[in-house]
Design a protein around this motif. Sequence first.
Motif, PDB file in Angstrom:
ATOM      1  N   TYR A  16      -1.420   2.141  -2.725  1.00 14.68           N
ATOM      2  CA  TYR A  16       0.037   2.026  -2.830  1.00 14.68           C
ATOM      3  C   TYR A  16       0.468   0.641  -2.395  1.00 14.68           C
ATOM      4  CZ  TYR A  16       0.446   2.351   2.223  1.00 14.68           C
ATOM      5  OH  TYR A  16       0.344   2.092   3.571  1.00 14.68           O
ATOM      6  N   ILE A  34      -1.038  -0.659  14.134  1.00 18.23           N
ATOM      7  CA  ILE A  34      -1.342   0.205  12.975  1.00 18.23           C
ATOM      8  C   ILE A  34      -2.849   0.309  12.789  1.00 18.23           C
ATOM      9  CG2 ILE A  34      -1.256   0.292  10.443  1.00 18.23           C
ATOM     10  CD1 ILE A  34       1.622  -0.929  10.674  1.00 18.23           C
ATOM     11  N   SER A  38      -5.148   3.510  13.018  1.00 20.90           N
ATOM     12  CA  SER A  38      -5.837   3.878  11.773  1.00 20.90           C
ATOM     13  C   SER A  38      -7.325   4.083  12.016  1.00 20.90           C
ATOM     14  CB  SER A  38      -5.650   2.789  10.724  1.00 20.90           C
ATOM     15  OG  SER A  38      -4.284   2.616  10.429  1.00 20.90           O
ATOM     16  N   ARG A  40      -8.850   4.905  14.689  1.00 19.74           N
ATOM     17  CA  ARG A  40      -9.055   6.148  15.453  1.00 19.74           C
ATOM     18  C   ARG A  40      -8.921   7.370  14.537  1.00 19.74           C
ATOM     19  NH1 ARG A  40      -5.111   5.325  18.968  1.00 19.74           N
ATOM     20  NH2 ARG A  40      -3.684   6.683  17.841  1.00 19.74           N
ATOM     21  N   ASN A  41      -7.818   7.430  13.802  1.00 22.63           N
ATOM     22  CA  ASN A  41      -7.567   8.621  12.967  1.00 22.63           C
ATOM     23  C   ASN A  41      -8.492   8.665  11.764  1.00 22.63           C
ATOM     24  OD1 ASN A  41      -5.381   9.534  14.519  1.00 22.63           O
ATOM     25  ND2 ASN A  41      -3.982   8.145  13.468  1.00 22.63           N
ATOM     26  N   ASN A  42      -8.704   7.530  11.135  1.00 23.98           N
ATOM     27  CA  ASN A  42      -9.444   7.531   9.874  1.00 23.98           C
ATOM     28  C   ASN A  42     -10.911   7.898  10.094  1.00 23.98           C
ATOM     29  OD1 ASN A  42      -7.010   6.726   8.857  1.00 23.98           O
ATOM     30  ND2 ASN A  42      -7.683   4.717   8.154  1.00 23.98           N
ATOM     31  N   PHE A  58       2.934  -4.710   1.955  1.00 21.18           N
ATOM     32  CA  PHE A  58       1.648  -4.067   2.253  1.00 21.18           C
ATOM     33  C   PHE A  58       1.065  -3.573   0.931  1.00 21.18           C
ATOM     34  CE2 PHE A  58       3.779  -2.769   6.393  1.00 21.18           C
ATOM     35  CZ  PHE A  58       2.920  -3.448   7.247  1.00 21.18           C
ATOM     36  N   GLN A  60      -2.256  -1.068   0.293  1.00 23.19           N
ATOM     37  CA  GLN A  60      -3.308  -0.363   1.034  1.00 23.19           C
ATOM     38  C   GLN A  60      -4.098   0.550   0.116  1.00 23.19           C
ATOM     39  OE1 GLN A  60      -2.099   2.451   4.138  1.00 23.19           O
ATOM     40  NE2 GLN A  60      -3.923   1.966   5.326  1.00 23.19           N
ATOM     41  N   LEU A  62      -6.710   3.741   0.443  1.00 23.07           N
ATOM     42  CA  LEU A  62      -7.217   4.788   1.342  1.00 23.07           C
ATOM     43  C   LEU A  62      -8.202   5.598   0.543  1.00 23.07           C
ATOM     44  CD1 LEU A  62      -4.109   6.544   2.948  1.00 23.07           C
ATOM     45  CD2 LEU A  62      -6.039   5.575   4.215  1.00 23.07           C
ATOM     46  N   ARG A  72      -2.996  12.099   4.952  1.00 20.38           N
ATOM     47  CA  ARG A  72      -2.740  10.866   5.705  1.00 20.38           C
ATOM     48  C   ARG A  72      -1.666  10.049   5.011  1.00 20.38           C
ATOM     49  NH1 ARG A  72      -2.562   9.824  10.713  1.00 20.38           N
ATOM     50  NH2 ARG A  72      -4.114  11.490  10.701  1.00 20.38           N
ATOM     51  N   ARG A  75       1.746  11.143   5.851  1.00 16.01           N
ATOM     52  CA  ARG A  75       2.251  10.663   7.143  1.00 16.01           C
ATOM     53  C   ARG A  75       2.633   9.203   7.090  1.00 16.01           C
ATOM     54  NH1 ARG A  75      -0.764  12.638  12.508  1.00 16.01           N
ATOM     55  NH2 ARG A  75      -1.335  14.680  11.698  1.00 16.01           N
ATOM     56  N   ILE A  76       1.766   8.419   6.455  1.00 21.21           N
ATOM     57  CA  ILE A  76       1.995   6.973   6.399  1.00 21.21           C
ATOM     58  C   ILE A  76       3.332   6.678   5.716  1.00 21.21           C
ATOM     59  CG2 ILE A  76       1.174   4.818   5.345  1.00 21.21           C
ATOM     60  CD1 ILE A  76      -1.704   5.893   5.678  1.00 21.21           C
ATOM     61  N   ASP A  79       6.399   6.401   7.742  1.00 17.27           N
ATOM     62  CA  ASP A  79       6.400   5.429   8.846  1.00 17.27           C
ATOM     63  C   ASP A  79       7.522   4.419   8.631  1.00 17.27           C
ATOM     64  OD1 ASP A  79       5.666   3.167  10.560  1.00 17.27           O
ATOM     65  OD2 ASP A  79       3.720   4.132  10.766  1.00 17.27           O
ATOM     66  N   ARG A  81       7.900   1.544   9.636  1.00 15.84           N
ATOM     67  CA  ARG A  81       7.486   0.144   9.601  1.00 15.84           C
ATOM     68  C   ARG A  81       7.317  -0.395   8.182  1.00 15.84           C
ATOM     69  NH1 ARG A  81       3.016   0.924  14.273  1.00 15.84           N
ATOM     70  NH2 ARG A  81       2.791   2.869  13.055  1.00 15.84           N
ATOM     71  N   MET A 103     -10.444   1.088   8.753  1.00 12.61           N
ATOM     72  CA  MET A 103      -9.303   0.366   8.194  1.00 12.61           C
ATOM     73  C   MET A 103      -9.429  -1.075   8.653  1.00 12.61           C
ATOM     74  SD  MET A 103      -6.897   0.397   6.025  1.00 12.61           S
ATOM     75  CE  MET A 103      -7.058   2.156   5.687  1.00 12.61           C
TER      76      MET A 103
END
Length: 155
Positions: A16, A34, A38, A40-42, A58, A60, A62, A72, A75-76, A79, A81, A103
């Motif tokens: 995206y 971020i 990322s 940690r979660n990813n 941005f 990105q 994924l 995910r 959620r992103i 955000d 931001r 990430m």
Amino acid sequence: MSAISSSSRALHRLIYASRVAIPAADVEHEVGAIIRASIRNNREHALTGLLLVHDGWFVQALEGPAQAVMERYGRIVDDPRHADAKVLAAGPAEAREFGDWNMCARDMSAADEAILDALALRAAFQPAGLSGPSALRLLRAVRGIQERTQLSGLG
Ligand SMILES: Cc1cc2nc3c(=O)[nH]c(=O)nc-3n(C[C@H](O)[C@H](O)[C@H](O)COP(=O)(O)O)c2cc1C
């Protein structure tokens, strides 16, 4: 294993583009935050990818199990931001393109911008208008820069 559960685990990739909605002075700090969240979660969800930050945008990728990617991304997208997220590509993938990173963020230095020239993107960087294949080409090129930079950093 049922067909449904196997498809929810099949490898997917989503790309995206979105507008950065962070005051310029805070971008570096926020992107750092971020990336730490990322990684940690990813890692926990077998997600990998690359985050390009360039010229107020941005972009990105994924990739990972279909369900984990979609959850995910859900959620992103909320955000604050960033804003105006637009999905450029989403679907099954044969193999990971960004498997080295849970990430990784990449800003484009002046030298790197030659890559945008090569992709005819520099005059007006408008990634929201990219086709899925063009978006993947862009992020692959960025991956190449990142790999070369990491290698030269080791030397
Ligand atoms: C452009 C952008 C990309 C992001 N990419 C990721 C990501 O790949 N993985 C992730 O977990 N969070 C990512 N985030 C952060 C999430 O929106 C959210 O803050 C985070 O997942 C929540 O983490 P927590 O569960 O530790 O609170 C991203 C945020 C932005 C603005």
